[in-house]
Design a protein around this motif. Structure first.
Motif, PDB file in Angstrom:
ATOM      1  N   TYR A 142     -18.947  92.302  35.791  1.00 37.63           N
ATOM      2  CA  TYR A 142     -18.253  91.041  35.547  1.00 37.63           C
ATOM      3  C   TYR A 142     -18.113  90.320  36.883  1.00 37.63           C
ATOM      4  CZ  TYR A 142     -16.915  92.748  30.905  1.00 37.63           C
ATOM      5  OH  TYR A 142     -16.930  93.208  29.618  1.00 37.63           O
ATOM      6  N   LEU A 143     -18.326  89.009  36.864  1.00 38.73           N
ATOM      7  CA  LEU A 143     -18.201  88.186  38.072  1.00 38.73           C
ATOM      8  C   LEU A 143     -16.999  87.278  37.943  1.00 38.73           C
ATOM      9  CD1 LEU A 143     -21.972  87.246  38.577  1.00 38.73           C
ATOM     10  CD2 LEU A 143     -20.710  89.122  39.618  1.00 38.73           C
ATOM     11  N   HIS A 144     -16.154  87.246  38.964  1.00 43.69           N
ATOM     12  CA  HIS A 144     -14.916  86.465  38.935  1.00 43.69           C
ATOM     13  C   HIS A 144     -14.824  85.579  40.171  1.00 43.69           C
ATOM     14  CE1 HIS A 144     -13.487  89.107  35.706  1.00 43.69           C
ATOM     15  NE2 HIS A 144     -13.831  90.144  36.463  1.00 43.69           N
ATOM     16  N   GLY A 149     -13.603  80.212  47.404  1.00 50.50           N
ATOM     17  CA  GLY A 149     -15.035  80.214  47.131  1.00 50.50           C
ATOM     18  C   GLY A 149     -15.677  81.574  47.174  1.00 50.50           C
ATOM     19  N   THR A 150     -14.887  82.625  47.073  1.00 50.75           N
ATOM     20  CA  THR A 150     -15.403  84.000  47.039  1.00 50.75           C
ATOM     21  C   THR A 150     -15.664  84.403  45.593  1.00 50.75           C
ATOM     22  OG1 THR A 150     -14.239  84.619  49.056  1.00 50.75           O
ATOM     23  CG2 THR A 150     -14.823  86.401  47.587  1.00 50.75           C
ATOM     24  N   CYS A 163     -18.814  86.380  50.002  1.00 41.54           N
ATOM     25  CA  CYS A 163     -18.212  85.165  50.529  1.00 41.54           C
ATOM     26  C   CYS A 163     -19.172  84.504  51.507  1.00 41.54           C
ATOM     27  CB  CYS A 163     -16.883  85.468  51.218  1.00 41.54           C
ATOM     28  SG  CYS A 163     -17.040  86.300  52.806  1.00 41.54           S
ATOM     29  N   SER A 164     -18.879  83.268  51.843  1.00 39.66           N
ATOM     30  CA  SER A 164     -19.635  82.516  52.842  1.00 39.66           C
ATOM     31  C   SER A 164     -18.653  81.788  53.744  1.00 39.66           C
ATOM     32  CB  SER A 164     -20.575  81.514  52.165  1.00 39.66           C
ATOM     33  OG  SER A 164     -21.150  80.638  53.111  1.00 39.66           O
ATOM     34  N   ASP A 165     -19.067  81.558  54.988  1.00 36.75           N
ATOM     35  CA  ASP A 165     -18.169  80.864  55.909  1.00 36.75           C
ATOM     36  C   ASP A 165     -18.209  79.350  55.747  1.00 36.75           C
ATOM     37  OD1 ASP A 165     -20.675  80.340  56.914  1.00 36.75           O
ATOM     38  OD2 ASP A 165     -20.273  81.073  58.933  1.00 36.75           O
ATOM     39  N   THR A 168     -19.040  77.085  49.147  1.00 38.83           N
ATOM     40  CA  THR A 168     -18.216  77.538  48.025  1.00 38.83           C
ATOM     41  C   THR A 168     -19.137  78.193  46.999  1.00 38.83           C
ATOM     42  OG1 THR A 168     -16.592  75.783  48.350  1.00 38.83           O
ATOM     43  CG2 THR A 168     -16.655  76.822  46.187  1.00 38.83           C
ATOM     44  N   LEU A 169     -18.917  79.453  46.733  1.00 36.63           N
ATOM     45  CA  LEU A 169     -19.767  80.203  45.826  1.00 36.63           C
ATOM     46  C   LEU A 169     -19.160  80.223  44.432  1.00 36.63           C
ATOM     47  CD1 LEU A 169     -20.520  83.215  48.196  1.00 36.63           C
ATOM     48  CD2 LEU A 169     -21.834  81.093  47.918  1.00 36.63           C
ATOM     49  N   CYS A 170     -19.995  80.198  43.417  1.00 41.91           N
ATOM     50  CA  CYS A 170     -19.532  80.165  42.027  1.00 41.91           C
ATOM     51  C   CYS A 170     -20.207  81.274  41.223  1.00 41.91           C
ATOM     52  CB  CYS A 170     -19.841  78.815  41.384  1.00 41.91           C
ATOM     53  SG  CYS A 170     -19.013  77.424  42.180  1.00 41.91           S
ATOM     54  N   ALA A 171     -19.426  81.966  40.430  1.00 40.09           N
ATOM     55  CA  ALA A 171     -19.941  83.064  39.619  1.00 40.09           C
ATOM     56  C   ALA A 171     -20.798  82.533  38.488  1.00 40.09           C
ATOM     57  CB  ALA A 171     -18.780  83.876  39.061  1.00 40.09           C
ATOM     58  N   GLY A 172     -21.960  83.142  38.282  1.00 34.21           N
ATOM     59  CA  GLY A 172     -22.770  82.889  37.111  1.00 34.21           C
ATOM     60  C   GLY A 172     -22.497  83.959  36.070  1.00 34.21           C
ATOM     61  N   THR A 173     -23.357  84.043  35.089  1.00 33.37           N
ATOM     62  CA  THR A 173     -23.167  85.036  34.033  1.00 33.37           C
ATOM     63  C   THR A 173     -23.360  86.456  34.553  1.00 33.37           C
ATOM     64  OG1 THR A 173     -23.933  83.448  32.381  1.00 33.37           O
ATOM     65  CG2 THR A 173     -23.923  85.779  31.749  1.00 33.37           C
ATOM     66  N   ASP A 174     -24.443  86.664  35.294  1.00 33.92           N
ATOM     67  CA  ASP A 174     -24.725  88.007  35.785  1.00 33.92           C
ATOM     68  C   ASP A 174     -25.148  88.020  37.248  1.00 33.92           C
ATOM     69  OD1 ASP A 174     -27.221  86.859  35.570  1.00 33.92           O
ATOM     70  OD2 ASP A 174     -28.167  88.602  34.634  1.00 33.92           O
TER      71      ASP A 174
END
Length: 598
Positions: A142-144, A149-150, A163-165, A168-174
């Motif tokens: 599961y991605l949360h 942005g982590t 994470c990234s410095d 902003t990272l976004c969770a996809g389905t898998d």
């Protein structure tokens, strides 16, 4: 995707575990908890078993090329991608603990992958595809989305946070898929941190600061190690690889980072090498002594003594887990396709159950070497171990065993095993004045001489004109190259010289490669380096040096050696990076430096 070749991979390590990153920017192997734990990224063994690819979009198109190198004397890898739009560098590392210096490297590694992108010219669009699959690909997490942005990936016993410095990272389905642009002078960094699902809480990840700290830790570690001999760059790099394969918490050296990379594509000789072998012990200790320092050799020795425990009637296993575990029973992972569809994929290694009579000789020889060189007194546990192993050899040397290549068919009277029995008795006699009342040097010497006479009589084949792999056999085996190396026979002895020539003639596969036996499909790199040592001992130093350089040339573009080489294509085969190949390189280089070395 096409399966990258084994030589396409670079090696990252935090001396807790390691990762493999391809020239295509994909991390396809990472067992984050320790070398022999379940993989989070396992695409090396199955396309669906997880990866983290970071590379320019369209990097496989014409006009794109890659060059890469380690930062000097580190396992921090810098890959430069050249594209029609510009160039970027990706620096990959496994993070060191903050403040770790010298032999603290790896003791408390945080299990964090670092990936830092630097724009060099133009403006390049990149994609990061982060798809963890814990437990060797059995689980899809599961991605949360998390604050800042982590993204947190959770499945089974595993948590990985990305994470990234600056993104902003976004969770996809898998998976977490991100595309971004980097211009000359700009940087974008990522960190992926592992922790047990019910263990310590998350920690703040600062990719850029952690990378700088990791570089400093590696550079400080290597500053404490000196090598003065032939081929210093090759030897120092091999020493770095051995450090990277060391589980720092115990001092054990893993035989390789990987499991089940095949000795022959499509074949079934696919074994798990993520453990530490006692058979390699004396060679490993010698290599660490030559190219590293006494502290690393001493740590390895302490691990072995504790792993063996009190010696009884049962055979000492040839391998142990990295923390000294004895039972590393083997299982087959039916859900994984294997590298290049080479099945089975195995976790664990049932060779620990085999009788292998050479093991005590390796350990006693290591005790002799370490304490002969250091002159330190032997403590009670070491004295008991040496006496117990020597007595075991005295009682069992006449038995057949599986031999150093760990045959899975029947027991035989392997010549190399008998010779290592002789080594155990010979070194124990030399150590006897320091072993206490339990030592029985007169009896040991009598049995030692009996072993020697038996080997000289029963190991020689008139038909083959050589010493062969087993008593009563006419089949050549490259393991006989150990005889001069361990001092059983001089390389100039007429029969030994004939054996060396026969091995080179019959088992040679071209290109300096030596097979283990005549039907072995590939050249085994250790055997080639053993031949180098034999040629030096036979007085043929120039030919030995030429052979050394040819064999060392099978390393990939970042200096890594696998277990074997395909004689037809020159491709690397078997588990990688292979400690024994790098150990062979170090010891052969030192033999070229000082032929009188023990």
């Amino acid at each position: 995707m096409d399966q990258p070749s084994i030589s396409d991979y670079g090696f990252l390590s935090d001396c807790r575990s390691g990762a493999l990153v391809g020239r295509n920017g994909s991390i396809d192997w990472w067992c984050p908890d320790r070398f022999d734990s379940p993989a989070v990224f396992g695409r090396l063994l199955d396309p669906a078993a997880g990866h983290w690819q970071l590379a320019p979009v369209g990097a496989d198109r014409p006009g794109c090329r890659v060059e890469r190198a380690y930062r000097p004397e580190t396992l921090v890898l810098r890959t430069v991608h050249h594209t029609p739009q510009g160039s970027v560098a990706v620096t990959d590392a496994l993070a060191a603990e903050r403040g770790a210096r010298g032999h603290q490297l790896g003791l408390n590694s945080p299990a964090v992958l670092l990936r830092c992108v630097e724009g060099l010219s133009g403006r390049v669009r990149l994609a990061s595809d982060f798809a963890p699959r814990p437990d060797h690909g059995l689980l899809t997490p599961y991605l949360h989305d998390q604050p800042g942005g982590t993204v947190r990936a959770v499945a089974g016993a595993t948590v990985v946070e990305l994470c990234s410095d600056s993104l902003t990272l976004c969770a996809g389905t898998d998976r977490v898929h991100t595309e971004f642009e980097v211009a000359a002078g700009e940087t974008v960094s990522f960190a992926a941190g592992y922790r047990a699902a019910y263990g310590a809480p998350s920690v703040r990840l600062d990719p850029s600061a952690m990378l700088a700290e990791t570089v400093q830790a590696w550079e400080a570690f290597r500053e404490t190690h000196q090598y003065q001999g032939c081929y210093p760059e090759l030897v120092r790099h091999s020493a770095v690889v051995l450090t990277g394969l060391t589980y720092a918490r115990s001092g054990a050296v893993a035989a390789a980072l990987t499991t089940s990379l095949p000795e022959q594509l499509g074949g079934d000789r696919n074994y798990d090498y993520r453990y530490a072998w006692l058979r390699d012990f004396s060679m490993t200790l010698r290599a660490l002594w030559v190219a590293a320092c006494p502290a690393e050799a001493s740590r390895l020795f302490t691990w072995a003594a504790h792993s063996i425990g009190q010696v009884g009637a049962d055979p000492v296993p040839v391998l142990f887990g990295l923390a000294g575990e004895r039972d590393v029973s083997e299982r087959v992972a039916e859900h994984l396709r294997g590298y290049a569809d080479s099945r089975p994929v195995r976790f664990g290694n049932d060779a620990w159950r085999q009788r292998q009579l050479d093991v005590p000789g390796e350990v006693v020889a290591a005790v002799w070497r370490l304490h002969h060189l250091l002159g330190d007194p032997l403590d009670h546990e070491v004295r008991e171990m040496v006496c117990g192993l020597t007595e075991q050899v005295a009682e069992t040397w006449r038995l057949p065993d599986r031999g150093m290549w760990e045959s899975r068919d029947v027991d035989r009277h392997h010549l190399s095993s008998k010779v290592l029995c002789w080594v155990a008795l010979d070194r124990a006699v030399a150590l006897a004045p320091r072993l206490g009342e339990r030592a029985d040097p007169r009896r040991w010497a009598t049995i030692r001489d009996e072993v020697r006479d038996t080997v000289l009589r029963s190991g020689w084949s008139a038909r083959a004109g050589a010493y062969t792999g087993a008593f009563g056999s006419d089949e050549l085996d490259a393991s006989v190259l150990f005889l001069p190396v361990v001092g059983f026979l001089p390389a100039t002895d007429p029969r030994m010289r004939a054996t060396i020539d026969a091995v080179e003639r019959v088992l040679g596969a071209g290109g300096g490669l030596i097979r283990r036996w005549e039907t072995d499909p590939a050249g085994f790199l250790l055997c080639s380096f053993l031949l180098v040592e034999c040629l030096v001992l036979a007085g043929e130093r120039e030919r030995a040096a030429a052979l050394f350089e040819r064999v060392a040339g099978y390393a990939n573009d970042v200096g890594l050696l696998s277990e074997q080489i395909d004689p037809d294509t020159g491709a690397q085969l078997g588990n990688t990076p292979q400690a024994l190949s790098h150990i062979g390189l170090i010891n052969a280089a030192w033999r070229l430096t000082d032929p009188t070395t023990d």
